[in-house]
Enzyme design. Structure first.
Site, PDB file in Angstrom:
ATOM      1  N   GLU A  44       0.711  -1.157   0.066  1.00  0.00           N
ATOM      2  CA  GLU A  44      -0.134   0.119   0.089  1.00  0.00           C
ATOM      3  C   GLU A  44       0.787   1.130  -0.085  1.00  0.00           C
ATOM      4  O   GLU A  44       1.887   1.085   0.637  1.00  0.00           O
ATOM      5  CB  GLU A  44      -0.745  -0.153   1.315  1.00  0.00           C
ATOM      6  CG  GLU A  44      -1.774   1.033   1.399  1.00  0.00           C
ATOM      7  CD  GLU A  44      -2.662   1.123   2.832  1.00  0.00           C
ATOM      8  OE1 GLU A  44      -2.139   0.455   3.686  1.00  0.00           O
ATOM      9  OE2 GLU A  44      -3.697   1.745   2.606  1.00  0.00           O
ATOM     10  N   LYS A 113      -9.314   2.450  -2.221  1.00  0.00           N
ATOM     11  CA  LYS A 113      -9.706   2.115  -1.043  1.00  0.00           C
ATOM     12  C   LYS A 113     -10.996   2.526  -0.503  1.00  0.00           C
ATOM     13  O   LYS A 113     -11.189   3.750  -0.508  1.00  0.00           O
ATOM     14  CB  LYS A 113      -8.534   2.417   0.153  1.00  0.00           C
ATOM     15  CG  LYS A 113      -8.663   1.769   1.399  1.00  0.00           C
ATOM     16  CD  LYS A 113      -7.320   2.210   2.239  1.00  0.00           C
ATOM     17  CE  LYS A 113      -7.578   1.482   3.412  1.00  0.00           C
ATOM     18  NZ  LYS A 113      -5.889   1.782   4.181  1.00  0.00           N
ATOM     19  N   CYS A 147      -5.883  -2.855   2.700  1.00  0.00           N
ATOM     20  CA  CYS A 147      -5.524  -2.823   4.370  1.00  0.00           C
ATOM     21  C   CYS A 147      -6.762  -2.983   4.921  1.00  0.00           C
ATOM     22  O   CYS A 147      -7.232  -3.897   5.203  1.00  0.00           O
ATOM     23  CB  CYS A 147      -4.666  -1.704   4.339  1.00  0.00           C
ATOM     24  SG  CYS A 147      -3.370  -1.915   5.908  1.00  0.00           S
TER      25      CYS A 147
HETATM   26  N1  LIG Z   1      -3.207   1.124   6.559  1.00  0.00           N
HETATM   27  C1  LIG Z   1      -4.230   0.533   7.091  1.00  0.00           C
HETATM   28  O1  LIG Z   1      -5.460   0.544   6.482  1.00  0.00           O
HETATM   29  C2  LIG Z   1      -3.997  -0.047   8.336  1.00  0.00           C
HETATM   30  C3  LIG Z   1      -5.031  -0.908   9.004  1.00  0.00           C
HETATM   31  C4  LIG Z   1      -4.987  -1.340  10.486  1.00  0.00           C
HETATM   32  O2  LIG Z   1      -3.722  -1.299  10.593  1.00  0.00           O
HETATM   33  C5  LIG Z   1      -5.833  -2.146  10.953  1.00  0.00           C
HETATM   34  O3  LIG Z   1      -5.532  -2.296  12.362  1.00  0.00           O
HETATM   35  O4  LIG Z   1      -6.857  -2.162  10.211  1.00  0.00           O
END
Ligand SMILES: NC(=O)CCC(=O)C(=O)O
Length: 262
Positions: A44, A113, A147
């Protein structure tokens, strides 16, 4: 053919796109030499990291530089890219956007996203996408998410009920929640009976230490490749027949009763 997928677990330099383009070029050459992959996956926000306060200056205008960069590498090495994500600057907003490019250098799909992660301030600097992450690459029916999206099983299901057999996850997931990362990815693989190919970053930035532990998980929930916490490359062969076999053994997609789920 059973495609080989390689994840490049990069230590992204905070707020330094020039450095990061250069290091990705080097790591892609290394991945090709070491793993002979058909598909390469990046993490990402790999051009900028989470340097969100400087996005005005360092985000990629309409993603043009990144698309050209990935397209040239795809042609040079005859590989497909699930190109991680980058900060894409459009007219009046910035999105966290994934590009899919095939091995002829053709742009296939983009996904921005959907679920912005407030704990890392994304909602102050980015806007959500509006599209699904469905695409086909290297003969694999696929979905791409970013993510925090993996915490929303219904979003992943919206892709697997539309045919996705491989779920690509690109991430900057911090170390304190490594346990969540692994558990959520294993759950998404088992409950959707799909491959999960999850490419995280390594290293740290001014606010976070990142977990690494990129993973490739098969549709039965077995881990077939796992990185440690350092920068590196993992790879595995993907066999779409295994998805069909697991889905016929325990036919959850036939047995779902969505009329009761609202
Ligand atoms: N970059 C992100 O979206 C991190 C997501 C994350 O750490 C989580 O716990 O969910």
């Amino acid at each position: 053919m059973k495609p080989i997928i390689a994840c490049i677990q990069l230590d992204i330099k905070f707020g330094d796109p020039d450095f990061n383009y250069q290091q990705v070029e080097e790591k892609v050459a290394l991945a090709v030499e070491q793993e002979n992959p058909n598909i390469i996956v990046l993490p990402e926000l790999w051009t900028t990291g989470y340097d969100l306060t400087r996005l005005d200056e360092i985000a990629d205008h309409d993603g043009e530089k990144t698309k050209t960069f990935l397209s040239n590498l795809a042609k040079k090495y005859n590989v497909h890219f699930v190109g991680g994500s980058i900060a894409k600057k459009s007219k009046d907003s910035v999105t966290n956007t994934m590009y899919i490019v095939d091995n002829s250098g053709k742009f296939i799909h983009e996904y921005s996203k959907l679920h912005l992660f407030k704990l890392m301030d994304e909602h102050h600097f980015l806007v959500s996408g509006t599209e699904k992450g469905l695409f086909e690459i290297g003969g694999l029916k696929s979905a791409g998410v970013i993510c925090y999206d993996i915490r929303f099983p219904e979003w992943i299901r919206a892709h697997t009920t539309k045919g996705a057999e491989v779920l690509f996850v690109v991430a900057e997931w911090p170390m304190p929640r490594l346990h969540h990362w692994k558990t959520l990815l294993l759950s998404r693989a088992i409950e959707n009976q799909c491959y999960v190919v999850a490419c995280n970053r390594a290293g740290s930035d001014p606010n976070n230490e990142f977990a690494g532990h990129s993973l490739i998980i098969d549709p039965w929930g077995e881990i077939v490749a796992e990185a440690n916490e350092k920068a590196g490359i993992i790879s595995a062969e993907i066999d779409a027949e295994v998805v069909k076999k697991v889905r016929s053994q325990i036919p959850i997609f036939d047995d779902r009763l969505p009329q009761y789920y609202q």
